[in-house]
Scaffold this active site. Structure first.
Site, PDB file in Angstrom:
ATOM      1  N   SER A  26     -10.911 -19.951  -0.455  1.00 35.45           N
ATOM      2  CA  SER A  26     -10.417 -18.568  -0.537  1.00 35.45           C
ATOM      3  C   SER A  26     -11.572 -17.609  -0.788  1.00 35.45           C
ATOM      4  CB  SER A  26      -9.388 -18.432  -1.664  1.00 35.45           C
ATOM      5  OG  SER A  26      -9.972 -18.785  -2.917  1.00 35.45           O
ATOM      6  N   ASN A 113      -6.039 -21.867 -12.990  1.00 32.72           N
ATOM      7  CA  ASN A 113      -4.688 -21.346 -12.817  1.00 32.72           C
ATOM      8  C   ASN A 113      -4.475 -20.043 -13.586  1.00 32.72           C
ATOM      9  OD1 ASN A 113      -4.402 -23.716 -11.433  1.00 32.72           O
ATOM     10  ND2 ASN A 113      -2.875 -24.622 -12.795  1.00 32.72           N
ATOM     11  N   THR A 158      19.586  18.744  10.353  1.00 31.78           N
ATOM     12  CA  THR A 158      20.254  17.457  10.150  1.00 31.78           C
ATOM     13  C   THR A 158      20.514  16.891  11.536  1.00 31.78           C
ATOM     14  OG1 THR A 158      22.496  18.401  10.173  1.00 31.78           O
ATOM     15  CG2 THR A 158      21.381  18.281   8.038  1.00 31.78           C
ATOM     16  N   HIS A 159      20.410  15.578  11.663  1.00 34.94           N
ATOM     17  CA  HIS A 159      20.549  14.917  12.974  1.00 34.94           C
ATOM     18  C   HIS A 159      19.529  15.463  13.988  1.00 34.94           C
ATOM     19  CE1 HIS A 159      24.388  13.324  11.496  1.00 34.94           C
ATOM     20  NE2 HIS A 159      24.644  14.572  11.085  1.00 34.94           N
ATOM     21  N   SER A 280      -7.331  12.632  25.799  1.00 31.61           N
ATOM     22  CA  SER A 280      -6.924  11.631  26.777  1.00 31.61           C
ATOM     23  C   SER A 280      -8.108  11.278  27.673  1.00 31.61           C
ATOM     24  CB  SER A 280      -5.777  12.181  27.634  1.00 31.61           C
ATOM     25  OG  SER A 280      -5.578  11.399  28.788  1.00 31.61           O
ATOM     26  N   LYS A 286      -5.111  17.274  27.239  1.00 38.00           N
ATOM     27  CA  LYS A 286      -4.366  16.665  26.136  1.00 38.00           C
ATOM     28  C   LYS A 286      -5.081  16.801  24.792  1.00 38.00           C
ATOM     29  CE  LYS A 286      -1.162  14.519  26.089  1.00 38.00           C
ATOM     30  NZ  LYS A 286      -1.049  13.080  26.365  1.00 38.00           N
ATOM     31  N   ASN A 288      -4.002  14.919  21.315  1.00 33.63           N
ATOM     32  CA  ASN A 288      -3.020  13.966  20.821  1.00 33.63           C
ATOM     33  C   ASN A 288      -3.018  13.868  19.301  1.00 33.63           C
ATOM     34  OD1 ASN A 288      -2.363  13.272  23.482  1.00 33.63           O
ATOM     35  ND2 ASN A 288      -3.979  11.719  23.564  1.00 33.63           N
ATOM     36  N   GLU A 293       0.436   9.503  14.321  1.00 30.89           N
ATOM     37  CA  GLU A 293       1.043   8.353  15.000  1.00 30.89           C
ATOM     38  C   GLU A 293       0.586   7.037  14.367  1.00 30.89           C
ATOM     39  OE1 GLU A 293       1.487  10.472  19.398  1.00 30.89           O
ATOM     40  OE2 GLU A 293      -0.002   8.895  19.088  1.00 30.89           O
ATOM     41  N   TYR A 320       1.901 -23.794 -11.146  1.00 26.79           N
ATOM     42  CA  TYR A 320       1.003 -23.294 -10.111  1.00 26.79           C
ATOM     43  C   TYR A 320       1.059 -24.200  -8.885  1.00 26.79           C
ATOM     44  CZ  TYR A 320      -3.134 -21.853  -7.563  1.00 26.79           C
ATOM     45  OH  TYR A 320      -3.981 -21.409  -6.578  1.00 26.79           O
ATOM     46  N   GLN A 325      -2.418 -19.164  -3.156  1.00 29.09           N
ATOM     47  CA  GLN A 325      -3.693 -18.666  -2.639  1.00 29.09           C
ATOM     48  C   GLN A 325      -3.439 -17.650  -1.518  1.00 29.09           C
ATOM     49  OE1 GLN A 325      -7.262 -21.267  -2.272  1.00 29.09           O
ATOM     50  NE2 GLN A 325      -7.091 -20.889  -0.069  1.00 29.09           N
ATOM     51  N   LYS A 328      -3.288 -13.057  -1.893  1.00 24.64           N
ATOM     52  CA  LYS A 328      -4.281 -11.987  -2.022  1.00 24.64           C
ATOM     53  C   LYS A 328      -4.523 -11.206  -0.733  1.00 24.64           C
ATOM     54  CE  LYS A 328      -6.355 -14.804  -5.520  1.00 24.64           C
ATOM     55  NZ  LYS A 328      -5.304 -15.824  -5.211  1.00 24.64           N
TER      56      LYS A 328
END
Length: 467
Positions: A26, A113, A158-159, A280, A286, A288, A293, A320, A325, A328
């Site tokens: 690790s 441990n 709304t919506h 672009s 463009k 962007n 995003e 343990y 391991q 992390k």
């Protein structure tokens, strides 16, 4: 066959296979915990000396050696070797190389441990405070913008349909409230997990006369954990952190979606800075919104890391197990993702342009003051709301037949739709009047929004403490 030269290799008659070392290690990722490992080892050495398990000279040699190792790692001079398996063995091996047999005494009354449990927990708690500080910075930026836009009117939705007129600061304060909850969630998680597992040893405690309360205080924990077996296997603190980060990235993603919409040609409520936009490869016109995003897209990997750790832990028996391991990398990845996301969102917001006129123009579409007219009829004419709702529906239909917004109707046009509508009803169709009429606690009026901002500023002063 070559003798096993691991620090744990006494009972083994042969060395580890190379593929085992690659699979088992690790160190490539947990070396990130070197400062926590050294800090916790120094506290452990002090406790051993206090309890007369080692002498003062040995303690001083250990601490000086650990400080040397930390300097070597800081400077990039430390040579990590994959055969050392993890950061704990790498540090201990180097310590023995530097100070000899005294270094071999450091691991008395502890195990890897409880060592990894305390290192990782301390790291998570430190990063908990760091993420809170980034959230504080973001909230301050949003409030700075908000203070200039408590009367910048725009359509509330709304919506994703035009609903009622609100001010821009009111919407920003809505997101501020989300990020405030994120801070509360992190604060609660910090308190819940601020307990020290060091001294639990492998799983059952230690026969040495140790003082776990001393090491807990030395490391800044509230107290030691209560049960040794739970202590070495518990990763709830990592799950809590990952969940908190997942909610943060969800809030960021929602805000990023607004920024994508608001910056589009269809809305044009804001203009993103060229410094935080891209172009672009084929379409020269463009511009962007790649940052919003990407911020929106980052949610998937953060959610995935939470599910990954939940899945890893779900079937583990006490105590343990090597499976942990895998705890992390998912935390490190989510932490790094949230870190850069909060920083770039904060920087990008400082350079956006607010197109106030476009926001106001948008309020003149969608009949945003329809509810105001219904409420006026209820209050002034004393008719039931459901009847008022029906009357206003007829007014909206009339406005659409004239290709007008409700706010553009004249008094005569309004009154001729239904005899129950008095001339004075026309005044409630003004979008600014509508916005400022909502002066209830938490409402969108300029005065109410300004009060919210002042409340948030006072809240910030309290929650900055200790960061």
């Amino acid at each position: 066959m070559k003798e096993n030269n691991k620090l744990w290799g006494g009972r083994f008659s042969s060395s580890s296979a190379k593929l085992l070392e690659e699979f088992n290690t690790s160190l490539p990722f947990d070396k990130r915990l070197y400062k926590q490992d050294i800090k916790c080892s120094k506290a452990h050495a002090k406790m051993l000396e206090k309890c007369e398990i080692i002498n003062t000279k040995e303690k001083d040699l250990i601490i000086n050696g650990l400080e040397t190792i930390e300097s070597l790692i800081d400077s990039g001079e430390f040579k990590f070797c994959i055969s050392d398996e993890d950061i704990h063995m790498a540090v201990e091996k180097k310590l023995i190389e530097l100070i000899g047999d005294s270094g071999k005494k450091l691991h008395t009354a502890r195990s890897r441990n409880d060592q990894v449990a305390v290192d990782f927990r301390l790291f998570v708690l430190e990063q908990n405070k760091y993420i809170r500080s980034l959230l504080i910075n973001l909230i301050e930026t949003l409030i700075n913008i908000s203070q200039s836009h408590t009367d910048t009117i725009m359509p509330g939705m709304t919506h994703l349909q035009h609903a009622q007129p609100v001010n821009f600061a009111f919407i920003l304060c809505a997101y501020v409230n989300m990020f405030m909850r994120d801070i509360h969630r992190l604060e609660d998680s910090y308190k819940q997990n601020n307990y020290c597992p060091l001294g639990s040893a492998a799983l059952a405690g230690t026969p040495y006369n140790t003082d776990r309360f001393y090491t807990a205080r030395e490391l800044g924990f509230a107290s030691p954990t209560l049960n040794a077996m739970d202590s070495v296997s518990d990763r709830d603190f990592a799950l809590d952190f990952l969940y908190s980060l997942s909610v943060i990235v969800m809030h960021i993603s929602r805000f990023a979606e607004e920024l994508v919409l608001w910056s589009s040609s269809e809305f044009a409520f804001i203009t993103l800075s060229d410094s935080y936009s891209t172009g672009s490869s084929i379409m020269p016109q463009k511009k962007n919104p790649d940052i919003p995003e990407l911020l929106r897209g980052k949610s998937g990997r953060v959610y995935g890391n939470l599910i990954s750790l939940l899945t890893t832990l779900k079937g583990l028996p006490l105590a343990y197990n090597k499976d942990t391991q895998e705890d992390k990398e998912c935390v490190f990845d989510s932490l790094d993702t949230i870190d850069i996301s909060l920083r770039i969102l904060n920087d990008m917001l400082k350079e956006i342009t607010i197109n106030k006129q476009n926001m106001e123009n948008a309020c003149k579409m969608g009949h945003l003051t329809a509810t105001d007219l219904a409420d006026f009829l209820v209050q002034a004419v004393k008719i039931p709301f459901r009847e008022a709702h029906h009357i206003v529906g007829k007014v909206v239909a009339y406005a659409e037949s004239c290709n007008k917004d409700l706010s553009e109707l004249t008094e005569d046009e309004l009154c001729k739709v239904d005899s129950k509508i008095p001339q004075e009803a026309h005044k409630v169709l003004d979008i600014y009047t509508s916005m400022n009429s909502r002066n209830s606690y938490g409402g969108t009026s300029t005065a109410s929004t300004q009060a919210q901002i002042q409340s948030i500023i006072a809240w910030l002063e309290i929650h900055k403490i200790g960061l």
